[in-house]
Write an enzyme that holds these catalytic residues in place. Structure first.
Site, short mmCIF file in Angstrom:
data_model
loop_
_atom_site.label_atom_id
_atom_site.label_comp_id
_atom_site.label_asym_id
_atom_site.label_seq_id
_atom_site.Cartn_x
_atom_site.Cartn_y
_atom_site.Cartn_z
N ILE A 14 0.69 -0.82 0.32
CA ILE A 14 0.17 -0.28 -0.07
C ILE A 14 1.09 1.14 -0.20
O ILE A 14 0.33 1.94 -0.73
CB ILE A 14 -0.57 -0.21 0.87
CG1 ILE A 14 -1.65 0.99 1.04
CG2 ILE A 14 -0.08 0.00 2.90
CD1 ILE A 14 -2.71 0.93 -0.16
N SER A 36 11.97 1.39 7.32
CA SER A 36 11.71 -0.30 6.88
C SER A 36 13.08 -1.38 7.51
O SER A 36 13.53 -1.11 7.31
CB SER A 36 11.26 -0.32 5.65
OG SER A 36 11.12 -1.58 4.89
N LYS A 90 -5.92 2.91 7.21
CA LYS A 90 -6.65 2.17 8.35
C LYS A 90 -6.94 0.40 8.20
O LYS A 90 -5.70 0.38 7.19
CB LYS A 90 -8.67 2.56 6.67
CG LYS A 90 -8.45 2.08 6.03
CD LYS A 90 -8.48 0.04 5.52
CE LYS A 90 -8.20 0.28 4.87
NZ LYS A 90 -8.52 -1.59 4.91
N ASP A 168 -11.01 -6.43 6.71
CA ASP A 168 -9.98 -5.42 6.21
C ASP A 168 -10.28 -4.56 5.00
O ASP A 168 -10.36 -3.42 5.26
CB ASP A 168 -8.70 -6.06 5.44
CG ASP A 168 -7.38 -5.18 5.24
OD1 ASP A 168 -6.84 -4.30 6.14
OD2 ASP A 168 -7.21 -4.99 3.73
#
Length: 314
Positions: A14, A36, A90, A168
């Site tokens: 994403i 990361s 989200k 999700d």
């Protein structure tokens, strides 16, 4: 225009598909660092852990968190504690309590917390809300179906407690619905289908109630084949509205309506910049409340085991 340095935490699908291009196209933000453990992106400073980034870069005032919801609370709390503005992908947390605690922490720190719902920024969302305003709602039907192997390949976290399973994507429908409807709904029943080898549901059938005897239903399913179905159909006292393609297209009585909008994630970052400038937060847990209610009220049924690789199925 003031340009705000921002750090992006969690460089997964994403982030690469949506967040990085949106930040690059937004004159209000500059991607100054990433966090990361598996490597960041070419040309941008990367840190393996958020604590290291916060310590090394006190000059970065804003952080966008795109990692899975379970570890997100600790990262968000650390960022707020370090005096940073925070944007949450989200769902904003693994539980309602976590999100509300972050809201209180942001308020105490005088920092912006933006709990995003990207589907509320779909191209046709505002037009649908405006069209429905003042109309009597007769019936609501939501169908949100996709192939989990296509959209979440090999993502084991999504099947674990806190990962939400089919909710999700389903929470996208709930967030969009709660934006456009002129009335409030509450969940009254649910049937949740759990693969026998997974801790989260692969499908869900939901029923809701509203004012004046209004009933609404939603069907979420991760076993969809032959293309995604992301649509909401709302019957009113005068006409029927339908949102398709996740809210990108709007139809009234079958006729497509013209809509114009910058797109979901560009709109999110525009909103984040506005909130920072105004010294405000935007935290709405209503979609997450619906999901929590589904787990509390839902009847659980066992279905066939799910395997990422269909060839594993015996």
């Amino acid at each position: 225009m003031t340009v705000t340095d921002i750090a992006l935490v969690g460089i997964g699908k994403i982030a690469r598909d949506q967040h990085i291009p949106s930040i690059a196209a937004d004159p209000a933000f500059y991607l100054a660092a990433t966090v990361s453990g598996s490597g960041g992106i070419v040309g941008v400073e990367n840190h393996a852990e958020i604590g290291a980034m916060l310590a090394a870069r006190p000059d970065i005032p804003a952080v966008s968190l795109t990692m899975p919801p379970v570890p997100r609370f600790a990262a968000a709390s650390a960022a707020l504690g370090a005096g940073r503005h925070v944007m949450l992908e989200k769902p904003p947390g693994a539980s309602i309590a976590e999100v509300l605690k972050l809201e209180r922490q942001a308020r105490a720190a005088g920092k912006t917390l933006f709990a995003t719902w990207h589907s509320r920024h779909a191209e046709a969302a505002d037009a649908a809300r405006d069209w429905l305003a003042g109309k009597a709602i007769r019936a609501v039907r939501v169908d949100w179906k996709e192939d989990v192997r296509k959209w979440h390949p090999g993502q084991d976290w999504i099947w674990q407690p806190g990962g939400l399973g089919v909710f999700d994507p389903g929470i996208n429908a709930l967030s969009l619905l709660s934006k456009i409807l002129p009335v409030s709904l509450h969940l009254t029943g649910a049937t949740l289908s759990f693969p026998e080898n997974r801790a989260a549901p692969i499908a869900a059938d939901l029923t809701f109630a509203g004012p004046d005897g209004l009933r609404a239903e939603a069907v979420f399913d991760w076993r969809q084949e032959g293309g995604e179905i992301w649509q909401i159909e709302i019957e009113t006292d005068s006409s029927t509205l339908k949102l398709t393609e996740g809210g990108a297209r709007l139809h009234v009585d079958g006729a497509e309506q013209s809509v114009e909008a910058p797109g979901e994630y560009p709109s999110l970052y525009r909103r984040f910049a506005e909130l920072i400038e105004a010294g405000q937060s935007d935290v709405d847990v209503e979609p997450l409340v619906h999901v929590a209610d589904a787990f509390m009220l839902g009847r659980h049924i066992a279905v066939a085991a799910f395997h990422d690789d269909p060839q594993e199925i015996s």
